[in-house]
Motif scaffolding. Structure first.
Motif, PDB file in Angstrom:
ATOM      1  N   ARG A 451       0.817  -1.214   0.000  1.00  0.00           N
ATOM      2  CA  ARG A 451       0.000   0.000   0.000  1.00  0.00           C
ATOM      3  C   ARG A 451       0.851   1.265   0.000  1.00  0.00           C
ATOM      4  NH1 ARG A 451      -5.036  -1.858   3.973  1.00  0.00           N
ATOM      5  NH2 ARG A 451      -6.062  -3.100   2.357  1.00  0.00           N
ATOM      6  N   PHE A 452       2.027   1.202   0.619  1.00  0.00           N
ATOM      7  CA  PHE A 452       2.895   2.379   0.669  1.00  0.00           C
ATOM      8  C   PHE A 452       4.045   2.287  -0.333  1.00  0.00           C
ATOM      9  CE2 PHE A 452       0.659   2.926   4.655  1.00  0.00           C
ATOM     10  CZ  PHE A 452       0.541   4.308   4.742  1.00  0.00           C
ATOM     11  N   GLN A 453       4.036   1.232  -1.111  1.00  0.00           N
ATOM     12  CA  GLN A 453       5.078   1.041  -2.139  1.00  0.00           C
ATOM     13  C   GLN A 453       6.473   1.146  -1.528  1.00  0.00           C
ATOM     14  OE1 GLN A 453       3.885   4.013  -5.049  1.00  0.00           O
ATOM     15  NE2 GLN A 453       2.534   2.562  -6.086  1.00  0.00           N
ATOM     16  N   LEU A 454       6.677   0.399  -0.457  1.00  0.00           N
ATOM     17  CA  LEU A 454       7.993   0.351   0.180  1.00  0.00           C
ATOM     18  C   LEU A 454       8.898  -0.578  -0.628  1.00  0.00           C
ATOM     19  CD1 LEU A 454       6.961  -0.064   3.943  1.00  0.00           C
ATOM     20  CD2 LEU A 454       7.221   2.046   2.620  1.00  0.00           C
ATOM     21  N   THR A 455      10.108  -0.123  -0.911  1.00  0.00           N
ATOM     22  CA  THR A 455      11.036  -0.917  -1.713  1.00  0.00           C
ATOM     23  C   THR A 455      12.455  -0.763  -1.188  1.00  0.00           C
ATOM     24  OG1 THR A 455      11.416   0.888  -3.282  1.00  0.00           O
ATOM     25  CG2 THR A 455       9.635  -0.680  -3.811  1.00  0.00           C
ATOM     26  N   TYR A 456      13.333  -1.642  -1.661  1.00  0.00           N
ATOM     27  CA  TYR A 456      14.771  -1.509  -1.444  1.00  0.00           C
ATOM     28  C   TYR A 456      15.473  -2.047  -2.694  1.00  0.00           C
ATOM     29  CZ  TYR A 456      14.826  -6.540  -0.455  1.00  0.00           C
ATOM     30  OH  TYR A 456      14.692  -7.900  -0.553  1.00  0.00           O
ATOM     31  N   ILE A 457      16.707  -1.643  -2.905  1.00  0.00           N
ATOM     32  CA  ILE A 457      17.479  -2.121  -4.049  1.00  0.00           C
ATOM     33  C   ILE A 457      18.234  -3.374  -3.629  1.00  0.00           C
ATOM     34  CG2 ILE A 457      19.230  -1.571  -5.773  1.00  0.00           C
ATOM     35  CD1 ILE A 457      16.661   0.137  -5.907  1.00  0.00           C
ATOM     36  N   ASP A 458      17.941  -4.498  -4.309  1.00  0.00           N
ATOM     37  CA  ASP A 458      18.540  -5.777  -3.941  1.00  0.00           C
ATOM     38  C   ASP A 458      19.910  -5.957  -4.605  1.00  0.00           C
ATOM     39  OD1 ASP A 458      18.699  -8.148  -2.645  1.00  0.00           O
ATOM     40  OD2 ASP A 458      16.999  -9.112  -3.641  1.00  0.00           O
ATOM     41  N   THR A 459      20.526  -7.111  -4.365  1.00  0.00           N
ATOM     42  CA  THR A 459      21.876  -7.385  -4.871  1.00  0.00           C
ATOM     43  C   THR A 459      21.960  -7.331  -6.395  1.00  0.00           C
ATOM     44  OG1 THR A 459      21.334  -9.737  -4.759  1.00  0.00           O
ATOM     45  CG2 THR A 459      22.549  -8.815  -2.905  1.00  0.00           C
ATOM     46  N   ASP A 460      20.817  -7.608  -7.060  1.00  0.00           N
ATOM     47  CA  ASP A 460      20.819  -7.587  -8.523  1.00  0.00           C
ATOM     48  C   ASP A 460      20.533  -6.205  -9.095  1.00  0.00           C
ATOM     49  OD1 ASP A 460      18.180  -7.304  -7.880  1.00  0.00           O
ATOM     50  OD2 ASP A 460      17.496  -9.164  -8.829  1.00  0.00           O
ATOM     51  N   GLY A 461      20.441  -5.191  -8.195  1.00  0.00           N
ATOM     52  CA  GLY A 461      20.190  -3.825  -8.648  1.00  0.00           C
ATOM     53  C   GLY A 461      18.734  -3.520  -8.910  1.00  0.00           C
ATOM     54  N   LYS A 462      17.855  -4.488  -8.653  1.00  0.00           N
ATOM     55  CA  LYS A 462      16.430  -4.287  -8.900  1.00  0.00           C
ATOM     56  C   LYS A 462      15.681  -3.975  -7.601  1.00  0.00           C
ATOM     57  CE  LYS A 462      16.320  -7.356 -12.913  1.00  0.00           C
ATOM     58  NZ  LYS A 462      15.733  -8.605 -13.481  1.00  0.00           N
ATOM     59  N   GLU A 463      14.542  -3.288  -7.769  1.00  0.00           N
ATOM     60  CA  GLU A 463      13.721  -2.975  -6.612  1.00  0.00           C
ATOM     61  C   GLU A 463      12.995  -4.221  -6.119  1.00  0.00           C
ATOM     62  OE1 GLU A 463      10.992   0.202  -7.359  1.00  0.00           O
ATOM     63  OE2 GLU A 463      12.474   1.753  -6.892  1.00  0.00           O
ATOM     64  N   LYS A 464      13.012  -4.431  -4.798  1.00  0.00           N
ATOM     65  CA  LYS A 464      12.279  -5.534  -4.172  1.00  0.00           C
ATOM     66  C   LYS A 464      11.390  -4.964  -3.069  1.00  0.00           C
ATOM     67  CE  LYS A 464      14.218  -8.946  -6.465  1.00  0.00           C
ATOM     68  NZ  LYS A 464      15.331  -9.729  -5.888  1.00  0.00           N
ATOM     69  N   GLU A 465      10.392  -5.764  -2.718  1.00  0.00           N
ATOM     70  CA  GLU A 465       9.454  -5.345  -1.666  1.00  0.00           C
ATOM     71  C   GLU A 465       9.842  -6.003  -0.341  1.00  0.00           C
ATOM     72  OE1 GLU A 465       5.017  -4.953  -2.437  1.00  0.00           O
ATOM     73  OE2 GLU A 465       5.072  -6.706  -1.109  1.00  0.00           O
ATOM     74  N   PRO A 466      10.015  -5.208   0.729  1.00  0.00           N
ATOM     75  CA  PRO A 466      10.339  -5.792   2.034  1.00  0.00           C
ATOM     76  C   PRO A 466       9.064  -6.249   2.750  1.00  0.00           C
ATOM     77  CG  PRO A 466      10.233  -3.424   2.256  1.00  0.00           C
ATOM     78  CD  PRO A 466       9.939  -3.737   0.798  1.00  0.00           C
TER      79      PRO A 466
END
Length: 595
Positions: A451-466
């Motif tokens: 709902r809040f579009q929380l993300t982080y940049i993972d080891t592959d450089g792509k956005e992931k959802e925590p």
């Protein structure tokens, strides 16, 4: 039988179900006795409870606990008559005819009819028939030991817009011995009631002009709160939490985004228009912390990020449900939200439970005795209450279950108790009356990141959802203080005591030495009170004892000459005379170790 009651009874042991049936029968005995004594009354409703039973009456007559002996006498007559209990199923028309003239029963009948359920009544011999689905014992004579406990006002359906009814509480047990043991427990609970002790020790007050459910802590009460705050903030920072501060109100849109607004709207305070913004007092902190997280991008290297706050929160509680510090309209929560990679969730939850165990142990609570864990699960079929994602629910519940098994935690599972955004572990603390209350929770949240579009940049450089772990390490300070007041009956451990030492000069000539001793103690960080009143020493000792001050240091001629103090504890134990500096060192070490 309602589905809720049916589910409750299924979870009970055979002995618990039998006790429930006994108390349900005792409740019927009560309302029949009341009908006999006050023929004009209208019976509303009343269930058996975990502690006994109660019933609500619409009464013209004024009834008080002074009338209990008369009511109990009539109840005993009904019990001795040994009337059988028998069930009968009625059509809606038959039920409406039977309860004609009683608006409360007719309302229940209409509700049952709308749900398409059977309308069940129970007859007590030929003396009473009431709307009820059971269960009961075979006859009134099975009720061997009962007692009426208290009387109170109660709104119909708990709604302040409805009529105030008279509620009578009672209890029943299979034997007089069990009843006597319970009554002794109740008496002890009354002595330990935090509202009474809080008043006697001057810890908090209420003001009608300030408002209901809004306690004000005195200097002594604030001292306890401050010690708890310092303790938990320091401990959390040691464990990698970042302590932040966010506003106690926000735009309504924030809670619409989170989904809290439709779920908690009735327990939130009304929105207020400020300039062109619609603001609302916050009932929880998580959306604020999500916006802090979103204020900058994050890498997997930063996770987990643990945001913590001593967070003031506001929830509308009905006036009839307000109870001292236990249930208030504004409280402060030791709140935190952990943003983590999914694969690290299990380890983070273990760390949270380790922190909670440490906190509880420091406060003197024993795991398995004073508290246990409840694994609160969701209902896959209830899409109105719970977010629809069966796979996420299954995974989250399994993670929480595995953690509890891994750490060998005492826990039980409870269906349909989860938050709308994920399952949770509730820490259930047993109060002085033996009842369990949810003190705080650990929640696995797979909904808010979406709902809040929380993300982080993972080891592959792509956005992931925590995922997010919601947790409280100490619960609401107000409720924790209430628990502690009742647990210790006001005789707090040394580190939490508002006054840790009372210095008592025996006579006028000892006052200056007592003042110097008090200064040394204050300089060492000990909370000390000098009692230099012109009163006998016995009166000063009695005052310190009643105020539950852990230690008294008495100074007379011999103590002045030897630079010692004679120490007495609040329990009445006289310790050997000790050099003042040695006594200060001893107290300082005990305070440092939270003793």
């Amino acid at each position: 039988m309602s589905q809720v009651l049916d589910d409750k009874l299924k979870k009970m042991s055979k002995e618990e179900r039998e006790l429930w049936a006994l108390r349900h029968t005792a409740e019927h005995v009560l309302h029949t006795a009341m009908q006999n004594l006050y023929p004009k009354l209208k019976k509303a409703m009343g269930p058996a409870t975990d502690d006994g039973f109660y019933f609500d009456f619409d009464l013209e007559d004024k009834v008080s606990d002074d009338d209990f002996p008369k009511i109990e006498k009539e109840m005993q007559r009904i019990i001795d008559a040994d009337y059988p209990l028998a069930q009968k199923l009625l059509t809606p028309a038959e039920a409406k005819k039977l309860f004609k003239g009683n608006p409360y029963k007719l309302e229940w009948v209409s509700d049952i009819e709308k749900r398409g359920e059977e309308i069940s009544v129970f007859s007590m011999g030929d003396v009473d028939t009431d709307l009820c689905s059971g269960p009961h014992v075979s006859s009134t004579g099975v009720v061997k030991a009962f007692k009426l406990l208290s009387i109170a006002g109660a709104y119909w359906h708990g709604d302040e817009k409805n009529k105030m009814l008279t509620r009578i509480y009672g209890t029943a047990f299979p034997s007089k011995k069990q009843l006597d043991e319970y009554l002794a427990l109740i008496e002890e609970a009354k002595k330990r009631d935090h509202r009474k002790i809080g008043k006697d020790l001057g810890l908090f007050v209420f003001s009608d002009l300030v408002g209901k459910g809004l306690p004000m802590l005195t200097a002594k009460g604030a001292t306890i709160r401050r010690e708890l705050e310092r303790f938990i903030v320091d401990e959390e920072i040691k464990r990698g939490y970042q302590h932040v501060v966010t506003p106690p109100l926000a735009k309504v849109e924030l809670y619409k985004t989170s989904g809290h607004y439709p779920y908690y709207k009735n327990t939130m305070y009304p929105p207020m228009m400020v300039d062109d913004e619609e603001l609302i007092l916050r009932p929880m902190t998580c959306p604020h912390h999500f916006m802090l997280y979103k204020s900058e991008p994050h890498s997997y290297r930063e996770l987990p990020i643990r945001l913590a706050e001593l967070s003031p929160q506001f929830r509308y509680e009905k006036s009839g449900e307000l109870t001292g510090l236990m249930r208030v309209r504004m409280f402060c929560l030791a709140d935190a939200h952990i943003i983590s990679q999914v694969e690290n969730a299990k380890d983070e939850i273990k760390k949270v439970l380790e922190l909670i165990d440490f906190v509880n142990s420091t406060l003197g609570m024993v795991k398995g005795k004073d508290y246990r864990y409840r694994l609160s699960l969701g209902d896959r079929g209830d899409t109105k209450k719970y977010y629809k994602d069966d796979g996420a629910w299954d995974n989250a519940e399994q993670v929480l279950r595995e953690v509890l098994v891994d750490i060998k935690a005492p826990f039980f599972e409870a269906p349909n108790e989860a938050a709308f955004y994920g399952p949770k572990i509730d820490i259930q603390i047993k109060n002085i009356s033996g009842h369990e209350e949810t003190a705080f929770t650990v929640q696995y949240d797979f909904v808010m990141p979406k709902r809040f579009q929380l993300t982080y940049i993972d080891t592959d450089g792509k956005e992931k959802e925590p995922i997010v772990i919601h947790r409280s390490s100490l619960g609401a300070f107000e409720r924790t203080m209430a628990f502690l007041i009742e647990k210790y009956a006001g005789a707090f451990p040394l580190w939490l005591s508002p006054v840790q030492l009372s210095i008592i000069p025996i006579g006028e000539r000892h006052v200056e030495a007592a003042k110097m001793a008090a200064k040394q103690c204050k300089d060492a960080g000990i909370r000390v009170e000098l009692n230099d009143k012109n009163e006998p020493m016995g009166a000063k000792i009695r005052e310190a004892t009643l105020q539950k001050i852990p230690f008294m240091a008495i100074i007379g001629d011999r103590e002045m000459a030897d630079q010692t103090v004679s120490v007495r504890t609040r329990s009445g134990e006289n310790l050997k005379a000790i050099h003042l500096s040695d006594f200060i060192n001893r107290l300082s070490k005990d305070i440092e170790h939270k003793l």
